[in-house]
Motif scaffolding. Sequence first.
Motif, PDB file in Angstrom:
ATOM      1  N   ALA A   1      -4.195   3.119  -7.960  1.00  0.00           N
ATOM      2  CA  ALA A   1      -4.135   1.655  -7.887  1.00  0.00           C
ATOM      3  C   ALA A   1      -5.160   0.997  -8.801  1.00  0.00           C
ATOM      4  CB  ALA A   1      -4.345   1.194  -6.439  1.00  0.00           C
TER       5      ALA A   1
ATOM      6  N   GLY B   1       0.836  -1.203   0.000  1.00  0.00           N
ATOM      7  CA  GLY B   1       0.000   0.000   0.000  1.00  0.00           C
ATOM      8  C   GLY B   1       0.868   1.248   0.000  1.00  0.00           C
ATOM      9  N   ALA B   2       2.008   1.177   0.711  1.00  0.00           N
ATOM     10  CA  ALA B   2       2.909   2.341   0.768  1.00  0.00           C
ATOM     11  C   ALA B   2       3.438   2.660  -0.627  1.00  0.00           C
ATOM     12  CB  ALA B   2       4.062   2.074   1.733  1.00  0.00           C
TER      13      ALA B   2
ATOM     14  N   ARG C   1      -3.508  -5.905  -1.032  1.00  0.00           N
ATOM     15  CA  ARG C   1      -4.872  -6.252  -1.461  1.00  0.00           C
ATOM     16  C   ARG C   1      -4.847  -7.441  -2.418  1.00  0.00           C
ATOM     17  NH1 ARG C   1      -4.778  -2.280   1.217  1.00  0.00           N
ATOM     18  NH2 ARG C   1      -6.354  -0.689   1.538  1.00  0.00           N
TER      19      ARG C   1
HETATM   20  O1   DC Z   1      -3.073  -0.468   2.610  1.00  0.00           O
HETATM   21  P1   DC Z   1      -3.118   1.029   2.277  1.00  0.00           P
HETATM   22  O2   DC Z   1      -4.246   1.760   2.940  1.00  0.00           O
HETATM   23  O3   DC Z   1      -1.807   1.698   2.509  1.00  0.00           O
HETATM   24  O4   DC Z   1      -3.383   1.083   0.691  1.00  0.00           O
HETATM   25  C1   DC Z   1      -3.604   2.291   0.015  1.00  0.00           C
HETATM   26  C2   DC Z   1      -4.411   2.034  -1.261  1.00  0.00           C
HETATM   27  O5   DC Z   1      -3.600   1.327  -2.181  1.00  0.00           O
HETATM   28  C3   DC Z   1      -5.676   1.194  -1.071  1.00  0.00           C
HETATM   29  O6   DC Z   1      -6.839   1.981  -1.139  1.00  0.00           O
HETATM   30  C4   DC Z   1      -5.695   0.243  -2.215  1.00  0.00           C
HETATM   31  C5   DC Z   1      -4.358   0.324  -2.849  1.00  0.00           C
HETATM   32  N1   DC Z   1      -3.612  -0.946  -2.798  1.00  0.00           N
HETATM   33  C6   DC Z   1      -3.799  -1.823  -3.827  1.00  0.00           C
HETATM   34  O7   DC Z   1      -4.623  -1.571  -4.713  1.00  0.00           O
HETATM   35  N2   DC Z   1      -3.088  -2.982  -3.870  1.00  0.00           N
HETATM   36  C7   DC Z   1      -2.224  -3.278  -2.897  1.00  0.00           C
HETATM   37  N3   DC Z   1      -1.536  -4.412  -2.967  1.00  0.00           N
HETATM   38  C8   DC Z   1      -2.038  -2.395  -1.809  1.00  0.00           C
HETATM   39  C9   DC Z   1      -2.767  -1.225  -1.778  1.00  0.00           C
END
Ligand code: DC
Length: 230
Positions: free
Chosen positions: A107, A39-40, A134
Amino acid sequence: MSKTAACPIVTIDGPSGSGKGTISRALARKLGWHLLDSGALYRLVALAGSTAGLARDDVSGHAALARRMGASFKVGPDGGERITLDAQEVTSAIRSEEAGQGASRVAAWPAVREALLARQRAFAEPPGLVADGRDMGTVVFPAADLKIFLTATPRERALRRHKQLKDKGSDVSLPALSREIAERDLRDQTREVAPLKAAPDACVIDSTALSVEAVVQRVLELGAARRLWP
Ligand code: DC
């Protein structure tokens, strides 16, 4: 036996506020394994885009930044995380709700997801990797040794996020946060590429009524049953 013996991988996927970050960090520390906070990376792309003055809908510009941005994840002298983007300290800047919304927007673009694939896979180094995100178990590491899908009720997730932001001095109202989380969930679950969903072979853990320790314990038991650790 581990499917990827040289570098065993545990994936922890789930919606925002499910506790993935906390659990992944605790698990990586306990095992002495590497940690991927995917996510970062999406947050960094969104931030890099706004710093560079890109238009919000400039997909190829954001994908190019995803490929070439200089991102580093280190542990500071106080034991806390230190994240830099092109040598600028952005540890707190990327944790704002605004950066989260920006991350969710970029994303949804296949070109950005594609651009981050190799970067994410490069985190898989011995002795092992805990990957938080995710689509860790569905797309990035489909052969992972243990896949966890962590959930919690939307109310509990909003409450956790609210506390987290308040502790960081951010004053966001709970109803506004609940709305933002619901919006973000919907976008993450309905996007065409790598939507948020549990891998068919993932173990689902509902953390609503569980402490961090109880969830970590459950994951440790699941890994031990698969002989990933003693
Ligand atoms: O986990 P986070 O809140 O830091 O993630 C931020 C955004 O990034 C979240 O809304 C969805 C996206 N994301 C994604 O699509 N795929 C991932 N593997 C991690 C995060």
